[in-house]
Scaffold this motif. Structure first.
Motif, PDB file in Angstrom:
ATOM      1  N   ASP A 148      13.941  -2.336   3.203  1.00 31.16           N
ATOM      2  CA  ASP A 148      13.558  -1.395   2.275  1.00 31.16           C
ATOM      3  C   ASP A 148      13.178  -0.432   2.434  1.00 31.16           C
ATOM      4  OD1 ASP A 148      12.598   0.945   2.610  1.00 31.16           O
ATOM      5  OD2 ASP A 148      12.964   0.995   2.792  1.00 31.16           O
ATOM      6  N   GLN A 149      12.258  -1.001   2.304  1.00 33.24           N
ATOM      7  CA  GLN A 149      12.124  -0.055   2.591  1.00 33.24           C
ATOM      8  C   GLN A 149      12.497  -0.016   2.658  1.00 33.24           C
ATOM      9  OE1 GLN A 149      10.512   0.886   0.398  1.00 33.24           O
ATOM     10  NE2 GLN A 149      11.634   0.036  -0.459  1.00 33.24           N
ATOM     11  N   ALA A 150      12.696  -0.408   4.393  1.00 33.15           N
ATOM     12  CA  ALA A 150      13.584   0.164   4.401  1.00 33.15           C
ATOM     13  C   ALA A 150      14.681  -0.362   4.462  1.00 33.15           C
ATOM     14  CB  ALA A 150      12.995   0.780   3.896  1.00 33.15           C
ATOM     15  N   PRO A 151      15.684  -0.153   3.885  1.00 37.52           N
ATOM     16  CA  PRO A 151      16.922  -0.811   3.748  1.00 37.52           C
ATOM     17  C   PRO A 151      17.625  -0.335   5.142  1.00 37.52           C
ATOM     18  CG  PRO A 151      16.430   0.737   2.102  1.00 37.52           C
ATOM     19  CD  PRO A 151      15.351   0.749   2.948  1.00 37.52           C
ATOM     20  N   ALA A 152      18.354  -0.990   5.578  1.00 37.69           N
ATOM     21  CA  ALA A 152      19.076  -0.736   7.019  1.00 37.69           C
ATOM     22  C   ALA A 152      20.538  -1.544   6.807  1.00 37.69           C
ATOM     23  CB  ALA A 152      18.547  -1.528   8.023  1.00 37.69           C
ATOM     24  N   PRO A 153      21.483  -0.796   7.377  1.00 39.18           N
ATOM     25  CA  PRO A 153      22.753  -1.583   7.345  1.00 39.18           C
ATOM     26  C   PRO A 153      23.040  -2.584   8.219  1.00 39.18           C
ATOM     27  CG  PRO A 153      22.893   0.860   8.265  1.00 39.18           C
ATOM     28  CD  PRO A 153      21.372   0.226   8.305  1.00 39.18           C
ATOM     29  N   PHE A 190       8.015  10.966   9.980  1.00 39.45           N
ATOM     30  CA  PHE A 190       7.420  10.234  10.755  1.00 39.45           C
ATOM     31  C   PHE A 190       7.931   8.641  11.188  1.00 39.45           C
ATOM     32  CE2 PHE A 190       3.692  12.746   9.106  1.00 39.45           C
ATOM     33  CZ  PHE A 190       3.080  13.018  10.457  1.00 39.45           C
ATOM     34  N   GLY A 191       8.517   8.269  10.078  1.00 35.68           N
ATOM     35  CA  GLY A 191       9.621   6.848  10.200  1.00 35.68           C
ATOM     36  C   GLY A 191      10.450   7.195  11.139  1.00 35.68           C
ATOM     37  N   THR A 192      11.197   8.306  11.185  1.00 36.84           N
ATOM     38  CA  THR A 192      12.388   8.619  12.125  1.00 36.84           C
ATOM     39  C   THR A 192      11.736   8.548  13.813  1.00 36.84           C
ATOM     40  OG1 THR A 192      13.497   9.596  10.699  1.00 36.84           O
ATOM     41  CG2 THR A 192      14.308   9.894  12.862  1.00 36.84           C
ATOM     42  N   PHE A 242       0.763  -1.068  -0.234  1.00 37.23           N
ATOM     43  CA  PHE A 242       0.252  -0.210  -0.103  1.00 37.23           C
ATOM     44  C   PHE A 242       0.800   1.155   0.051  1.00 37.23           C
ATOM     45  CE2 PHE A 242      -3.735  -2.516   0.816  1.00 37.23           C
ATOM     46  CZ  PHE A 242      -4.689  -2.019   0.490  1.00 37.23           C
ATOM     47  N   SER A 243       2.228   1.070   0.213  1.00 38.39           N
ATOM     48  CA  SER A 243       3.041   2.227   0.247  1.00 38.39           C
ATOM     49  C   SER A 243       2.990   3.119  -1.167  1.00 38.39           C
ATOM     50  CB  SER A 243       4.452   1.763   0.349  1.00 38.39           C
ATOM     51  OG  SER A 243       4.755   1.363   1.671  1.00 38.39           O
ATOM     52  N   PHE A 244       2.684   2.472  -2.127  1.00 41.29           N
ATOM     53  CA  PHE A 244       2.544   2.900  -3.399  1.00 41.29           C
ATOM     54  C   PHE A 244       1.162   3.992  -3.741  1.00 41.29           C
ATOM     55  CE2 PHE A 244       5.404  -0.382  -3.811  1.00 41.29           C
ATOM     56  CZ  PHE A 244       6.567   0.194  -4.727  1.00 41.29           C
ATOM     57  N   LEU A 245       0.217   3.378  -3.073  1.00 41.98           N
ATOM     58  CA  LEU A 245      -1.070   4.055  -2.989  1.00 41.98           C
ATOM     59  C   LEU A 245      -0.962   5.387  -2.177  1.00 41.98           C
ATOM     60  CD1 LEU A 245      -4.352   2.576  -2.418  1.00 41.98           C
ATOM     61  CD2 LEU A 245      -3.811   4.213  -0.817  1.00 41.98           C
ATOM     62  N   THR A 280       7.575   2.851   6.999  1.00 43.52           N
ATOM     63  CA  THR A 280       8.876   3.053   7.004  1.00 43.52           C
ATOM     64  C   THR A 280       9.538   2.723   8.427  1.00 43.52           C
ATOM     65  OG1 THR A 280       8.805   4.784   5.575  1.00 43.52           O
ATOM     66  CG2 THR A 280      10.578   4.584   6.833  1.00 43.52           C
ATOM     67  N   GLY A 281       8.895   3.179   9.575  1.00 37.21           N
ATOM     68  CA  GLY A 281       9.259   2.983  10.673  1.00 37.21           C
ATOM     69  C   GLY A 281       8.850   1.690  11.317  1.00 37.21           C
ATOM     70  N   PHE A 282       7.526   1.461  11.594  1.00 34.77           N
ATOM     71  CA  PHE A 282       7.193   0.239  12.339  1.00 34.77           C
ATOM     72  C   PHE A 282       7.466  -0.869  11.351  1.00 34.77           C
ATOM     73  CE2 PHE A 282       3.578  -2.601  13.702  1.00 34.77           C
ATOM     74  CZ  PHE A 282       4.229  -2.741  14.827  1.00 34.77           C
ATOM     75  N   ALA A 283       7.220  -0.940  10.060  1.00 39.98           N
ATOM     76  CA  ALA A 283       7.375  -2.047   9.246  1.00 39.98           C
ATOM     77  C   ALA A 283       9.035  -2.548   9.462  1.00 39.98           C
ATOM     78  CB  ALA A 283       7.187  -1.657   7.608  1.00 39.98           C
ATOM     79  N   MET A 284      10.039  -1.510   9.544  1.00 41.71           N
ATOM     80  CA  MET A 284      11.295  -1.895   9.720  1.00 41.71           C
ATOM     81  C   MET A 284      11.522  -2.592  10.997  1.00 41.71           C
ATOM     82  SD  MET A 284      13.140   1.517   8.382  1.00 41.71           S
ATOM     83  CE  MET A 284      15.025   0.864   8.132  1.00 41.71           C
TER      84      MET A 284
END
Length: 348
Positions: free
Chosen positions: A324-329, A62-64, A38-41, A245-249
């Protein structure tokens, strides 16, 4: 007369509280697929009221904030050292600031369904780049065949036999460049941060913070402050950042730790399906036969590129692929072995 102290009976030990059972991994897997799909929506709705850079900045804020709360709860601190922060700044650009912005700009002119399918090409780009940049990542016939099949699927989605008729070239190119940006970031992270002693959460929090700073500098240079704050686009940006971005990670890290990266990365193959369904059902976007057919070919090729030859005595370190999204080290190695290859799990 001496008084003998009376023995006080010991109170029985309190029964131990039952440990909280985590939500079943399949439920979290489904949640991750839905949120990233749903991120694209959410981006499409967000760009209806705000400039693309503003959508990306809001998403990162918001993600941070979500990761900052998680760090406070777990009493984690931000990474230390100039070198680490320098590498995180590069990772933040390629894994967050650049692809998020490109996807937001692309959806000004292309449907969210097409953006979601372009996002699924990240494993293809990743395999192609790793063959050049990572000498230990040897090609196999199956993986090379998957690479060719995947890009054949891209041509099918784009309707190459029709001369790309009716396709916005700039928007599609930006979406494909966004998907290319992820594996560039993964490879950089693998080369520079795989041996870091900092925790997942600390590195990811620092990465998103730097991406937010980057967008906070760029956004005022190319956009003007909005006259008003439309409710639906604002809610879409909040959901995109806090959930996607935040919770999904945080959810993804738990999945990797529990079921391993191989199973967790399978979420990649559900994202374009959900993105397409959401775009058609909610936004009323049109869908031709070549889009779902091409998407299936892309996903089949991407799956083949992730095939690994069986080797005895090797283990896969959890948490080494892009959230991915978010991507993380990647985290510090948990065993005396070379860092595992980052597994693609792409999100917009």
């Amino acid at each position: 007369m001496s008084r003998t102290p009376s023995a006080s009976p010991q109170s029985p030990p309190a029964p131990a509280e039952p440990a909280r059972r985590p939500v079943h991994w399949r439920v979290r897997f489904a949640f991750l697929s839905l949120v990233w799909g749903f991120s694209f929506l959410f981006m499409k709705v967000g760009t209806n009221g705000f400039a693309p850079f503003q959508v990306t900045l809001g998403r990162l804020v918001f993600g941070t904030a979500v990761l900052a709360v998680a760090m406070a709860v777990k009493r984690e601190r931000l990474p230390r050292g100039r070198r680490t922060w320098g590498h995180l700044a590069v990772a933040a650009f390629f894994l967050n600031a650049l692809p998020f912005s490109l996807f937001a700009y692309s959806e000004l002119t292309i449907p969210s369904t097409l953006a979601g399918i372009c996002n699924a090409t990240s494993p293809l780009w990743g395999m192609a780049l790793s063959l050049v940049a990572l000498s230990e990542d040897r090609p196999t016939r199956v993986r090379v065949a998957g690479l060719g099949l995947g890009f054949l699927g891209v041509l099918t989605v784009l309707g190459a036999w029709q001369g790309f008729h009716g396709l916005d070239a700039s928007g599609t190119a930006m979406a494909l460049l966004a998907s290319l940006s992820y594996p560039v970031g993964w490879i950089y992270v693998r080369r520079t941060l795989a041996g870091s002693t900092e925790s997942h959460l600390s590195l990811t929090g620092g990465q998103l913070l730097l991406a937010t700073v980057q967008l906070a500098i760029v956004t005022p240079l190319f956009t003007s402050a909005p006259d008003h704050l439309p409710v639906m686009p604002l809610l879409a940006i909040a959901a995109l950042g806090a959930l996607g971005t935040g919770f999904a990670m945080l959810v993804q890290y738990g999945l990797v730790a529990e079921v391993g990266p191989t199973t967790a990365q399978m979420v990649t193959y559900f994202v374009p399906v959900i993105a397409t369904a959401a775009g058609v059902a909610v936004l009323g976007e049109s869908l031709t036969w070549s889009t779902p057919v091409g998407a299936v070919i892309v996903l089949a090729g991407a799956a083949l590129t992730q095939a690994r030859p069986k080797r005895g005595g090797t283990s896969t370190r959890p948490g080494t692929f892009r959230p991915d999204q978010a991507p993380a080290p990647a985290p510090a190695p948990t065993a005396p072995e070379s860092p595992a290859r980052p597994e693609p799990a792409t999100t917009a």
